[in-house]
Motif scaffolding. Structure first.
Motif, short mmCIF file in Angstrom:
data_model
loop_
_atom_site.label_atom_id
_atom_site.label_comp_id
_atom_site.label_asym_id
_atom_site.label_seq_id
_atom_site.Cartn_x
_atom_site.Cartn_y
_atom_site.Cartn_z
N GLY A 31 -0.35 -27.48 -45.97
CA GLY A 31 0.28 -26.97 -44.77
C GLY A 31 -0.18 -25.55 -44.47
N ARG A 32 -0.66 -25.34 -43.25
CA ARG A 32 -1.06 -24.00 -42.79
C ARG A 32 -0.62 -23.85 -41.34
N LEU A 33 -0.28 -22.64 -40.95
CA LEU A 33 0.17 -22.39 -39.57
C LEU A 33 -0.27 -21.01 -39.13
N THR A 34 -0.96 -20.94 -37.99
CA THR A 34 -1.44 -19.67 -37.49
C THR A 34 -0.28 -18.74 -37.13
N LYS A 35 -0.51 -17.45 -37.32
CA LYS A 35 0.51 -16.47 -36.96
C LYS A 35 0.41 -16.04 -35.50
N HIS A 36 -0.73 -16.32 -34.88
CA HIS A 36 -0.92 -15.98 -33.47
C HIS A 36 -1.67 -17.12 -32.78
N TRP A 37 -1.13 -17.65 -31.71
CA TRP A 37 -1.76 -18.74 -30.97
C TRP A 37 -2.64 -18.23 -29.83
N ARG A 38 -2.46 -16.98 -29.48
CA ARG A 38 -3.22 -16.40 -28.37
C ARG A 38 -3.59 -14.97 -28.70
N VAL A 39 -4.84 -14.61 -28.43
CA VAL A 39 -5.28 -13.22 -28.47
C VAL A 39 -6.02 -12.98 -27.16
N GLY A 40 -5.37 -12.30 -26.26
CA GLY A 40 -5.99 -12.05 -24.96
C GLY A 40 -6.24 -13.33 -24.19
N ARG A 41 -7.49 -13.62 -23.96
CA ARG A 41 -7.88 -14.79 -23.18
C ARG A 41 -8.34 -15.95 -24.06
N SER A 80 -20.06 -16.36 -31.94
CA SER A 80 -19.23 -15.18 -31.72
C SER A 80 -18.44 -15.32 -30.44
N VAL A 81 -17.32 -14.61 -30.40
CA VAL A 81 -16.45 -14.59 -29.23
C VAL A 81 -16.10 -13.13 -28.96
N ALA A 82 -16.33 -12.69 -27.72
CA ALA A 82 -15.94 -11.35 -27.30
C ALA A 82 -15.17 -11.48 -25.99
N GLN A 83 -14.37 -10.48 -25.67
CA GLN A 83 -13.62 -10.57 -24.42
C GLN A 83 -13.36 -9.19 -23.84
N SER A 84 -13.14 -9.22 -22.53
CA SER A 84 -12.72 -8.04 -21.79
C SER A 84 -11.39 -8.37 -21.13
N ASP A 85 -10.92 -7.48 -20.28
CA ASP A 85 -9.67 -7.76 -19.57
C ASP A 85 -9.82 -8.91 -18.60
N LYS A 86 -11.03 -9.19 -18.18
CA LYS A 86 -11.25 -10.17 -17.11
C LYS A 86 -11.92 -11.46 -17.57
N ALA A 87 -12.54 -11.46 -18.74
CA ALA A 87 -13.36 -12.62 -19.10
C ALA A 87 -13.53 -12.73 -20.62
N VAL A 88 -13.98 -13.92 -21.03
CA VAL A 88 -14.37 -14.19 -22.42
C VAL A 88 -15.86 -14.46 -22.44
N PHE A 89 -16.54 -13.98 -23.47
CA PHE A 89 -17.98 -14.19 -23.62
C PHE A 89 -18.20 -14.95 -24.93
N VAL A 90 -18.71 -16.15 -24.83
CA VAL A 90 -18.90 -17.01 -26.00
C VAL A 90 -20.39 -17.21 -26.22
N THR A 91 -20.83 -16.87 -27.42
CA THR A 91 -22.24 -17.07 -27.78
C THR A 91 -22.34 -18.24 -28.75
N ALA A 92 -23.19 -19.19 -28.41
CA ALA A 92 -23.41 -20.37 -29.24
C ALA A 92 -24.89 -20.50 -29.54
N GLN A 93 -25.20 -21.19 -30.64
CA GLN A 93 -26.59 -21.36 -31.05
C GLN A 93 -26.86 -22.82 -31.37
N GLU A 94 -28.01 -23.26 -30.95
CA GLU A 94 -28.41 -24.63 -31.20
C GLU A 94 -28.54 -24.85 -32.71
N ARG A 95 -28.05 -26.01 -33.17
CA ARG A 95 -27.96 -26.28 -34.61
C ARG A 95 -28.58 -27.64 -34.89
#
Length: 536
Positions: A293-303, A137-152
């Motif tokens: 062929g595929r192309l994202t519509k947004h390259w950036r969302v916040g941080r 998962s990825v969450a963010q605030s105005d100041k930071a991004v919070f990334v949660t990862a799990q061992e696989r």
């Protein structure tokens, strides 16, 4: 509510450690930034995927690692052919020239060497590499991004077992996690889709001895050839560096090909189509490679940013998929570097998608059109295509795109060389001879023709260039102590061709600004400073 970042704070977190993530991790850690990588697989992939890169991509790899180590089993690719099912050449693309970036126009690549070299550089520079960890998962605030990862973990029969979880905090995050990007999906970003879709059934092999001339057009399988046979029988021979070869067979992208992913079928196909046996090649990998062929519509969302296959996909027929991913990595990395070091405003990050989207669209369009022409199923339509090509109607590769907007000299994008790639030549300086970037390092470049650009700058402008890591050099054939010897005349010819006396080059090798006279040098520096919103 934001997660508690109990497991570390970083400048940048990268999800995915393929070529895009590797390159970004190396470039950013090389600038002293705290980089954390999460990669779902426990090791580097270790098998070839990209078959070829261009000279610009080679220069990006040069910035990211020891390029001699990276290319130790790679070779120039001098030619690219499309032939019909009988081996008659329909399209012949000569690739035997040098690229403006100082490498061969195209390189036949052994990808594992490249990934090993960049990985070693990133680790040496302090990047934290977590392999066998999948971003959940990825969450963010105005100041930071919070990334949660799990061992696989994966057991011997392919079952996935999940282990510890970890949440880290970062100033920015990059989703370089491939076509099925978890980061992209978590952000709810949609993609544009191109019409053509197909697949290769791929068999990778190592030569055991010299091979025959494949269909009379590829001696020893050293020339890349697409054989555009109708009725779903297209096939190809693609060299992968010095010793490896990929043999492809057209396949239904939605079909079940499990019965063909084995040595028995591989040698049946190689024997039936090319007359090859186990005495000729050792097949070591079988895979289905769907493409579209595929192309994202947004390259950036916040941080959070997307890069590589997470942002775009294309058919392989221009050899630009991996190249585009590397361009993403260097474009985003130099901008993040300036923002993280506090010498540029965060607003420059908006230019990442604005610059990359139209550029990569050119390659998706071109590769899509070429794929549709190569894979003609109806035999009569294929005959008509062949006749059209014989009469001179064969398509040519699209002209290489360049920047027309973004961080560029005002009004300069309409007049080359602004927005185009800058050269790299062999130079001599301080008793050393080599490619310019090897001697001076990666970063901005302020370059002058037969004068030292530093002499045109006051102390304030010089201090600004030092803060952004700009390399300053003047060129001549027989230089004085302050100038650099242009041993092959690459830079002096470039200045003469474009009728300029100086240029300011971005870290992604794009010309930011050009000056008609030496006296205009200071104005280029001032404009860069203004566009970056540079802080003292």
């Amino acid at each position: 509510m934001t997660p508690d970042p109990a497991d570390g704070e970083f400048d940048v977190v990268i999800s995915g450690y393929g070529p895009t993530g590797l390159t970004a991790a190396s470039l950013l850690s090389g600038r002293g930034h705290r980089v954390c990588v999460f990669e779902r697989w426990p090791t580097l992939y270790g098998q070839p995927r990209m078959a070829t890169i261009d000279g610009e991509s080679a220069r990006i790899i040069q910035a990211a690692c020891d390029h001699e180590q990276a290319f130790r089993n790679s070779l120039p690719r001098r030619r690219y052919i499309l032939a019909n099912g009988d081996g008659e050449i329909l399209v012949d693309m000569p690739w035997d020239s040098e690229h403006i970036c100082g490498f061969p126009l195209r390189i036949s690549l052994h990808q594992p060497d490249v990934e090993d070299a960049i990985d070693q550089a990133a680790r040496r520079q302090g990047a934290e590499i977590n392999q066998g960890w999948e971003v959940r998962s990825v969450a963010q605030s105005d100041k930071a991004v919070f990334v949660t990862a799990q061992e696989r973990r994966i057991d011997s029969v392919g079952n996935v077992a999940w282990g510890r979880s970890r949440t880290v905090r970062a100033k920015f995050a990059i989703g370089a996690d491939g076509a099925r990007s978890t980061v992209r999906e978590s952000l709810g970003i949609e993609r544009e889709q191109w019409p053509y879709r197909n697949a290769w059934l791929s068999f990778d092999a190592v030569r055991r001895r010299a091979l025959p001339n494949i269909f009379g057009v590829s001696p020893d399988a050293e020339i890349a050839v697409i054989f555009c046979a109708p009725e779903g029988k297209a096939h190809s021979v693609i060299p992968l560096g010095a010793q490896h070869i990929r043999f492809n067979l057209e396949a239904n992208p939605d079909g079940d090909h499990g019965d063909k992913l084995n040595r028995e079928f591989a040698y049946h196909f190689l024997g039936e189509v090319y007359g090859l046996t186990e005495d000729d090649v050792d097949v070591y990998r079988y895979a289905v490679y769907p493409f579209e062929g595929r192309l994202t519509k947004h390259w950036r969302v916040g941080r959070v940013f997307l890069a590589g296959d997470a942002a775009h996909l294309m058919t392989p027929f221009l050899g630009q998929g991996g190249c585009s991913a590397l361009r993403d990595a260097i474009n985003l990395s130099w901008k993040l570097d300036l923002v993280l070091r506090g010498v540029a405003e965060e607003a420059i990050l908006d230019s990442y998608g604005a610059e990359r989207l139209p550029h990569v669209r050119v390659h998706i369009d071109g590769s899509d059109r070429l794929a549709a022409l190569a894979f003609v199923r109806d035999p009569e339509e294929a005959k008509a295509r062949d006749a059209y090509y014989r009469e001179g109607g064969a398509p040519s590769a699209p002209a290489e795109p360049f920047l027309t907007a973004g961080i560029l000299q005002s009004g300069g994008a309409a007049s080359p060389p602004v927005g185009h790639l800058a050269p790299q030549g062999i130079v001599r300086h301080a008793g050393r001879t080599g490619r310019f970037d090897d001697l001076f390092g990666w970063g901005f470049q302020l370059l002058g023709c037969r004068f030292d650009p530093a002499e045109q700058l006051d102390a304030d402008r010089s201090a600004f260039l030092q803060r952004i890591g700009c390399k300053v050099a003047g060129f001549d054939e027989l230089p004085e102590k302050t100038l650099v010897a242009d041993t092959e005349g690459v830079y002096l010819r470039y200045f003469e061709t474009h009728r300029i006396e100086a240029m300011l080059v971005r870290p992604d090798f794009t010309v930011f600004a050009a000056a008609r006279t030496a006296e205009e040098t200071a104005a280029m520096v001032d404009e860069l400073r203004m566009q970056l919103g540079a802080r003292d």
